[in-house]
Design an enzyme around this catalytic site. Sequence first.
Site, PDB file in Angstrom:
ATOM      1  N   TYR A 142       0.859  -1.180   0.000  1.00 11.57           N
ATOM      2  CA  TYR A 142       0.000   0.000   0.000  1.00 11.57           C
ATOM      3  C   TYR A 142       0.899   1.235   0.000  1.00 11.57           C
ATOM      4  CZ  TYR A 142      -4.052   2.903   1.340  1.00 11.57           C
ATOM      5  OH  TYR A 142      -5.059   3.841   1.384  1.00 11.57           O
ATOM      6  N   LYS A 170      -1.645  -1.297  -3.939  1.00 12.28           N
ATOM      7  CA  LYS A 170      -2.695  -0.286  -3.866  1.00 12.28           C
ATOM      8  C   LYS A 170      -1.996   1.054  -3.987  1.00 12.28           C
ATOM      9  CE  LYS A 170      -6.448   1.692  -1.154  1.00 12.28           C
ATOM     10  NZ  LYS A 170      -7.115   1.783   0.173  1.00 12.28           N
TER      11      LYS A 170
END
Length: 300
Positions: A142, A170
């Site tokens: 992330y 992400k």
Amino acid sequence: MTVVDPPPRPFGRALCAMVTPFTAAGELDLDRAQKLASDLVAQGCDGLVLNGTTGESPTTTDAEKAALVRAVRDALGPGIPLVAGVGTADTAHTVELARQAERAGADGLLVIPPYYSRPPQAAVEAHFRRVADATGLPLALYDIPGRTGTRIEPETVLRLAGHPRIVAVKDCAYDLLGTTKVLARTSLAYYSGCEETNLPLYAIGGAGFVSTVANVAPRQMRAVLDAFDEGDTALAARLNQRTAALAELMMASGLPGTVTVKALLDAGPVREPLQPADREAVDGLRAAYEELVQEPTTEL
């Protein structure tokens, strides 16, 4: 016409970063969580991300995180990808949360770089490798330096891509050039984590999105990807534009996405230090939401 293979999509295309429902007294509301999860899947979400930023992970306990994953897994059964946010500022704690999520029934892990301490890239890489080695679950990096203070630099991502369980990113780094570089050299699945990049990232080979706005408009967010996959890029652009007003109010108005979702959704209060939206903000959100949901998701 050249046929291009679709990008890898280990967790599907349209994922919702689900809020964590609480009772009026501020306790975890597992019944409401199960209903919300079921509704989101019924309305087009391929998978769910639990215990992320939108899920108020900084203020939920380890036990609550595990209970949420178990409850949602019980509600949905197998086959719907559940990705658990497990990132913390502490590598050992992150490893323990990763193992806990695996035991609770998660299908994947979402891991941020350790925040506040701002480790150098070699330490960031070592952190992710430790977590990836701790379970048998696939892991999504992330990249959100605006919150963590630490970028996962493209060169670091390229090195981590060789790990067999690091399968996705992400992406909240706002660096399409860096993303394009990694997409060209790896098989990592890139998911947009910022609504304004959902369509641009998808168009350059991204896997889909992890959306906060999908808590309240799952069909509308998915429709953009559906139109693009059907080859109607003009329709995809128009549908994407229709979501912009609501997305801006929910994600760029100065209020956290958790607050704006809960202003629109029956999911209970937010936990301090967050505060609920005021009446003016709620009225603006509801007006934008009503305008969006009244629009058709296809052209007549």
